[in-house]
Design a protein around this motif. Structure first.
Motif, PDB file in Angstrom:
ATOM      1  N   LEU A  41       0.821  -1.209   0.000  1.00 44.02           N
ATOM      2  CA  LEU A  41       0.000   0.000   0.000  1.00 44.02           C
ATOM      3  C   LEU A  41       0.855   1.258   0.000  1.00 44.02           C
ATOM      4  CD1 LEU A  41      -2.878  -0.955   2.440  1.00 44.02           C
ATOM      5  CD2 LEU A  41      -3.070  -0.432   0.011  1.00 44.02           C
ATOM      6  N   VAL A  42       1.928   1.247   0.761  1.00 39.32           N
ATOM      7  CA  VAL A  42       2.819   2.410   0.800  1.00 39.32           C
ATOM      8  C   VAL A  42       3.424   2.658  -0.579  1.00 39.32           C
ATOM      9  CG1 VAL A  42       5.025   3.252   1.720  1.00 39.32           C
ATOM     10  CG2 VAL A  42       3.317   2.267   3.258  1.00 39.32           C
ATOM     11  N   VAL A  43       3.847   1.599  -1.245  1.00 41.48           N
ATOM     12  CA  VAL A  43       4.437   1.746  -2.578  1.00 41.48           C
ATOM     13  C   VAL A  43       3.409   2.302  -3.565  1.00 41.48           C
ATOM     14  CG1 VAL A  43       5.357   0.443  -4.542  1.00 41.48           C
ATOM     15  CG2 VAL A  43       6.231   0.023  -2.238  1.00 41.48           C
ATOM     16  N   VAL A  44       2.191   1.784  -3.530  1.00 40.39           N
ATOM     17  CA  VAL A  44       1.151   2.246  -4.457  1.00 40.39           C
ATOM     18  C   VAL A  44       0.789   3.701  -4.187  1.00 40.39           C
ATOM     19  CG1 VAL A  44      -1.279   1.949  -5.094  1.00 40.39           C
ATOM     20  CG2 VAL A  44       0.215  -0.033  -4.931  1.00 40.39           C
ATOM     21  N   ILE A  45       0.589   4.045  -2.918  1.00 37.61           N
ATOM     22  CA  ILE A  45       0.242   5.434  -2.575  1.00 37.61           C
ATOM     23  C   ILE A  45       1.384   6.366  -2.938  1.00 37.61           C
ATOM     24  CG2 ILE A  45      -0.221   6.985  -0.637  1.00 37.61           C
ATOM     25  CD1 ILE A  45      -1.807   4.649   0.620  1.00 37.61           C
ATOM     26  N   TRP A  46       2.607   5.960  -2.669  1.00 35.98           N
ATOM     27  CA  TRP A  46       3.772   6.787  -3.006  1.00 35.98           C
ATOM     28  C   TRP A  46       3.869   6.996  -4.518  1.00 35.98           C
ATOM     29  CZ3 TRP A  46       7.325   8.384   0.862  1.00 35.98           C
ATOM     30  CH2 TRP A  46       8.382   9.162   0.389  1.00 35.98           C
ATOM     31  N   LEU A  48       1.413   6.964  -6.672  1.00 37.33           N
ATOM     32  CA  LEU A  48       0.338   7.834  -7.133  1.00 37.33           C
ATOM     33  C   LEU A  48       0.503   9.267  -6.651  1.00 37.33           C
ATOM     34  CD1 LEU A  48      -2.715   5.455  -6.619  1.00 37.33           C
ATOM     35  CD2 LEU A  48      -1.595   6.048  -8.769  1.00 37.33           C
ATOM     36  N   ALA A  49       0.900   9.447  -5.406  1.00 39.32           N
ATOM     37  CA  ALA A  49       0.950  10.784  -4.814  1.00 39.32           C
ATOM     38  C   ALA A  49       2.331  11.415  -4.873  1.00 39.32           C
ATOM     39  CB  ALA A  49       0.485  10.719  -3.357  1.00 39.32           C
ATOM     40  N   GLY A  50       3.354  10.647  -5.193  1.00 41.87           N
ATOM     41  CA  GLY A  50       4.721  11.158  -5.188  1.00 41.87           C
ATOM     42  C   GLY A  50       4.942  12.364  -6.077  1.00 41.87           C
ATOM     43  N   PRO A  51       4.553  12.309  -7.340  1.00 41.44           N
ATOM     44  CA  PRO A  51       4.752  13.474  -8.203  1.00 41.44           C
ATOM     45  C   PRO A  51       3.998  14.717  -7.727  1.00 41.44           C
ATOM     46  CG  PRO A  51       4.350  11.523  -9.528  1.00 41.44           C
ATOM     47  CD  PRO A  51       4.101  11.146  -8.100  1.00 41.44           C
ATOM     48  N   ALA A  52       2.774  14.531  -7.262  1.00 42.01           N
ATOM     49  CA  ALA A  52       2.003  15.670  -6.763  1.00 42.01           C
ATOM     50  C   ALA A  52       2.649  16.263  -5.514  1.00 42.01           C
ATOM     51  CB  ALA A  52       0.563  15.247  -6.455  1.00 42.01           C
ATOM     52  N   LEU A  53       3.150  15.422  -4.638  1.00 42.12           N
ATOM     53  CA  LEU A  53       3.814  15.919  -3.433  1.00 42.12           C
ATOM     54  C   LEU A  53       5.128  16.612  -3.776  1.00 42.12           C
ATOM     55  CD1 LEU A  53       3.165  12.964  -0.975  1.00 42.12           C
ATOM     56  CD2 LEU A  53       2.134  15.231  -0.911  1.00 42.12           C
ATOM     57  N   ALA A  54       5.846  16.100  -4.764  1.00 44.68           N
ATOM     58  CA  ALA A  54       7.096  16.737  -5.186  1.00 44.68           C
ATOM     59  C   ALA A  54       6.812  18.123  -5.767  1.00 44.68           C
ATOM     60  CB  ALA A  54       7.820  15.861  -6.200  1.00 44.68           C
ATOM     61  N   ASP A  55       5.759  18.232  -6.594  1.00 50.85           N
ATOM     62  CA  ASP A  55       5.385  19.534  -7.145  1.00 50.85           C
ATOM     63  C   ASP A  55       4.963  20.507  -6.051  1.00 50.85           C
ATOM     64  OD1 ASP A  55       5.937  18.705  -9.698  1.00 50.85           O
ATOM     65  OD2 ASP A  55       3.842  18.192 -10.169  1.00 50.85           O
ATOM     66  N   LEU A  56       4.191  20.019  -5.102  1.00 47.53           N
ATOM     67  CA  LEU A  56       3.748  20.851  -3.983  1.00 47.53           C
ATOM     68  C   LEU A  56       4.943  21.358  -3.175  1.00 47.53           C
ATOM     69  CD1 LEU A  56       1.234  21.873  -2.410  1.00 47.53           C
ATOM     70  CD2 LEU A  56       1.431  19.809  -1.032  1.00 47.53           C
ATOM     71  N   PHE A  57       5.891  20.479  -2.936  1.00 46.83           N
ATOM     72  CA  PHE A  57       7.094  20.874  -2.199  1.00 46.83           C
ATOM     73  C   PHE A  57       7.896  21.905  -2.991  1.00 46.83           C
ATOM     74  CE2 PHE A  57      11.614  20.234  -1.210  1.00 46.83           C
ATOM     75  CZ  PHE A  57      11.591  20.529   0.144  1.00 46.83           C
ATOM     76  N   GLN A  58       8.034  21.679  -4.279  1.00 50.22           N
ATOM     77  CA  GLN A  58       8.794  22.612  -5.118  1.00 50.22           C
ATOM     78  C   GLN A  58       8.126  23.994  -5.139  1.00 50.22           C
ATOM     79  OE1 GLN A  58      11.748  21.860  -6.388  1.00 50.22           O
ATOM     80  NE2 GLN A  58      11.942  23.968  -7.074  1.00 50.22           N
ATOM     81  N   GLN A  59       6.813  24.037  -5.231  1.00 47.82           N
ATOM     82  CA  GLN A  59       6.097  25.313  -5.210  1.00 47.82           C
ATOM     83  C   GLN A  59       6.283  26.022  -3.875  1.00 47.82           C
ATOM     84  OE1 GLN A  59       2.018  24.537  -6.125  1.00 47.82           O
ATOM     85  NE2 GLN A  59       2.458  23.824  -8.211  1.00 47.82           N
ATOM     86  N   ALA A  60       6.246  25.281  -2.794  1.00 44.13           N
ATOM     87  CA  ALA A  60       6.428  25.877  -1.481  1.00 44.13           C
ATOM     88  C   ALA A  60       7.833  26.466  -1.337  1.00 44.13           C
ATOM     89  CB  ALA A  60       6.173  24.837  -0.392  1.00 44.13           C
ATOM     90  N   ILE A  61       8.837  25.744  -1.821  1.00 45.93           N
ATOM     91  CA  ILE A  61      10.219  26.240  -1.751  1.00 45.93           C
ATOM     92  C   ILE A  61      10.369  27.498  -2.612  1.00 45.93           C
ATOM     93  CG2 ILE A  61      12.612  25.698  -2.380  1.00 45.93           C
ATOM     94  CD1 ILE A  61      11.688  24.376   0.204  1.00 45.93           C
ATOM     95  N   GLU A  62       9.775  27.502  -3.789  1.00 48.94           N
ATOM     96  CA  GLU A  62       9.872  28.670  -4.666  1.00 48.94           C
ATOM     97  C   GLU A  62       9.197  29.891  -4.037  1.00 48.94           C
ATOM     98  OE1 GLU A  62       8.251  27.402  -8.387  1.00 48.94           O
ATOM     99  OE2 GLU A  62      10.009  26.177  -8.889  1.00 48.94           O
ATOM    100  N   ARG A  63       8.081  29.691  -3.387  1.00 50.51           N
ATOM    101  CA  ARG A  63       7.373  30.815  -2.736  1.00 50.51           C
ATOM    102  C   ARG A  63       8.176  31.377  -1.575  1.00 50.51           C
ATOM    103  NH1 ARG A  63       1.041  28.996  -2.659  1.00 50.51           N
ATOM    104  NH2 ARG A  63       0.769  29.038  -4.916  1.00 50.51           N
ATOM    105  N   VAL A  64       8.789  30.484  -0.815  1.00 48.34           N
ATOM    106  CA  VAL A  64       9.553  30.933   0.351  1.00 48.34           C
ATOM    107  C   VAL A  64      10.827  31.640  -0.085  1.00 48.34           C
ATOM    108  CG1 VAL A  64      10.875  30.122   2.354  1.00 48.34           C
ATOM    109  CG2 VAL A  64       8.592  29.197   1.923  1.00 48.34           C
ATOM    110  N   SER A  65      11.502  31.082  -1.075  1.00 53.34           N
ATOM    111  CA  SER A  65      12.781  31.666  -1.509  1.00 53.34           C
ATOM    112  C   SER A  65      12.577  32.830  -2.467  1.00 53.34           C
ATOM    113  CB  SER A  65      13.661  30.594  -2.142  1.00 53.34           C
ATOM    114  OG  SER A  65      13.048  30.082  -3.300  1.00 53.34           O
ATOM    115  N   GLY A  66      11.405  33.010  -3.026  1.00 55.31           N
ATOM    116  CA  GLY A  66      11.123  34.125  -3.902  1.00 55.31           C
ATOM    117  C   GLY A  66      11.721  33.992  -5.277  1.00 55.31           C
TER     118      GLY A  66
END
Length: 67
Positions: A41-46, A48-66
């Motif tokens: 289950l962890v592998v399947v969820i990861w 499916l959600a891995g790319p979306a979480l990576a994009d979310l993290f990247q957007q958050a870093i870009e917003r914080v760093s400007g």
């Protein structure tokens, strides 16, 4: 006669339940199955959600760093 038969039956029941109580091997196949299913289950969820979480993290870093 009935009392003796009843005493023997009680003695046998105690012996069987004591043997079952002393058996400490546990339910190993059950725990292995639960562990493998959880890992699956962890592998399947990861996956499916891995790319979306990576994009979310990247957007958050870009917003914080400007950037």
């Amino acid at each position: 006669m009935l009392r003796t038969a009843l005493a023997r039956a009680v003695h046998r029941l105690r012996a069987v339940t004591q043997d079952a109580h002393d058996d400490e091997t546990g339910d190993v196949p059950g725990w292995v199955l639960i562990t493998l299913m959880t890992a699956g289950l962890v592998v399947v969820i990861w996956a499916l959600a891995g790319p979306a979480l990576a994009d979310l993290f990247q957007q958050a870093i870009e917003r914080v760093s400007g950037l």
